[in-house]
Enzyme design. Structure first.
Site, PDB file in Angstrom:
ATOM      1  N   LYS A  95    -115.951  66.750 -22.746  1.00 46.23           N
ATOM      2  CA  LYS A  95    -116.148  66.359 -21.346  1.00 46.23           C
ATOM      3  C   LYS A  95    -115.048  65.388 -20.935  1.00 46.23           C
ATOM      4  O   LYS A  95    -114.797  64.393 -21.613  1.00 46.23           O
ATOM      5  CB  LYS A  95    -117.504  65.669 -21.200  1.00 46.23           C
ATOM      6  CG  LYS A  95    -118.393  66.200 -20.094  1.00 46.23           C
ATOM      7  CD  LYS A  95    -119.705  65.410 -20.057  1.00 46.23           C
ATOM      8  CE  LYS A  95    -120.653  65.963 -19.030  1.00 46.23           C
ATOM      9  NZ  LYS A  95    -121.889  65.173 -18.941  1.00 46.23           N
TER      10      LYS A  95
HETATM   11  O1  G3P Z   1    -124.615  64.838 -16.897  1.00 47.03           O
HETATM   12  C1  G3P Z   1    -124.529  64.003 -15.778  1.00 47.03           C
HETATM   13  C2  G3P Z   1    -125.849  63.336 -15.557  1.00 47.03           C
HETATM   14  O2  G3P Z   1    -126.256  62.688 -16.749  1.00 47.03           O
HETATM   15  C3  G3P Z   1    -125.816  62.332 -14.431  1.00 47.03           C
HETATM   16  O3  G3P Z   1    -127.131  62.199 -13.977  1.00 47.03           O
HETATM   17  O4  G3P Z   1    -129.025  61.074 -12.830  1.00 47.03           O
HETATM   18  O5  G3P Z   1    -127.162  59.707 -13.904  1.00 47.03           O
HETATM   19  O6  G3P Z   1    -126.740  61.020 -11.799  1.00 47.03           O
HETATM   20  P1  G3P Z   1    -127.541  60.943 -13.102  1.00 47.03           P
END
Ligand code: G3P
Length: 217
Positions: A83
């Site tokens: 990533k």
């Molecule tokens: O993989 C990306 C994800 O973990 C982000 O999620 O909820 O932190 O925006 P969030």
């Protein structure tokens, strides 16, 4: 649509494997930090459990060090997707790493222009963050639809990996749009099974079964 689980919690991953709901896993530095574990060790354990793509994110921001970190991560297991953030250095690292035959997931995507650049850099996956756009009153699902349309216009093979999924509704809407993958926290995936009428109907069935004395075993 493929389901990836967005977590570095191995126990939660095991739970969902038992339900047949794990086509891959995504992690990021915040999720690794939350696990409290060494990144190499926890990613290796996840790769032993999950045969689909497992995303592990670099923490460098410069091209050369991203390459160095990406190659270390890729050595953990053949199903590693490296990533990298959607920056110019990240895009350059994506092009180099994919040219070496490695899977790359370009993350922190918030616009159609960024997704177009990732496809041209040969990204295996693009991760548009739905929830974080919603958080600032921009329709995150509309971005997924825009990227789907652009990629289909030109036959780009980069897979749309909808990320920052916050609800069961996000999952079904991403499937309607045609995202290739959605990655969600374990609780969101499990919440997809819930419906008040299912609970109500089951309760009624069980009451009738008890009243009628239905015995099967
Ligand atoms: O993989 C990306 C994800 O973990 C982000 O999620 O909820 O932190 O925006 P969030």
């Amino acid at each position: 649509m493929k389901f990836f689980v967005d977590t570095a919690n191995v126990d939660d991953i095991r739970d969902l494997i038992a339900l047949g709901l794990v086509d891959g896993v995504t992690t990021n530095p915040s999720l690794i930090a939350k696990s409290g574990r060494n990144i190499i060790e926890v990613i290796r354990e996840i790769c032993d459990l999950v045969h689909g793509p497992v995303s592990a994110e670099v923490v460098a921001t410069d091209y050369e060090t991203m390459l160095e970190e990406g190659r270390v991560l890729a050595e953990i297991a053949p199903n590693i997707a490296i990533k990298v953030p959607l920056t110019l250095d990240g895009l350059r690292a994506c092009k180099t790493l994919t040219s070496e035959g490695r899977m790359v997931n370009v993350t922190l995507c918030f616009s159609a222009n960024q997704a177009l650049l990732a496809a041209k850099a040969g990204a295996t996956f693009i991760s548009p963050f739905v929830g974080r756009l919603d958080d600032i009153n921009i329709d995150g699902l509309e971005l997924i639809a825009d990227i789907r349309r652009i990629y289909d216009n030109y036959g780009y093979e980069t897979q749309i990996l909808a990320a920052s999924i916050r609800s069961a509704n996000h999952m079904s809407e991403c499937a309607k749009i045609g995202a290739d993958v959605a990655t969600a926290p374990p609780a969101v995936i499990k919440a997809m099974a819930s419906h008040v009428l299912t609970d109500k109907g089951l309760a009624a069935f069980l009451t009738d079964a008890e009243t009628a004395g239905i015995k099967i075993v």
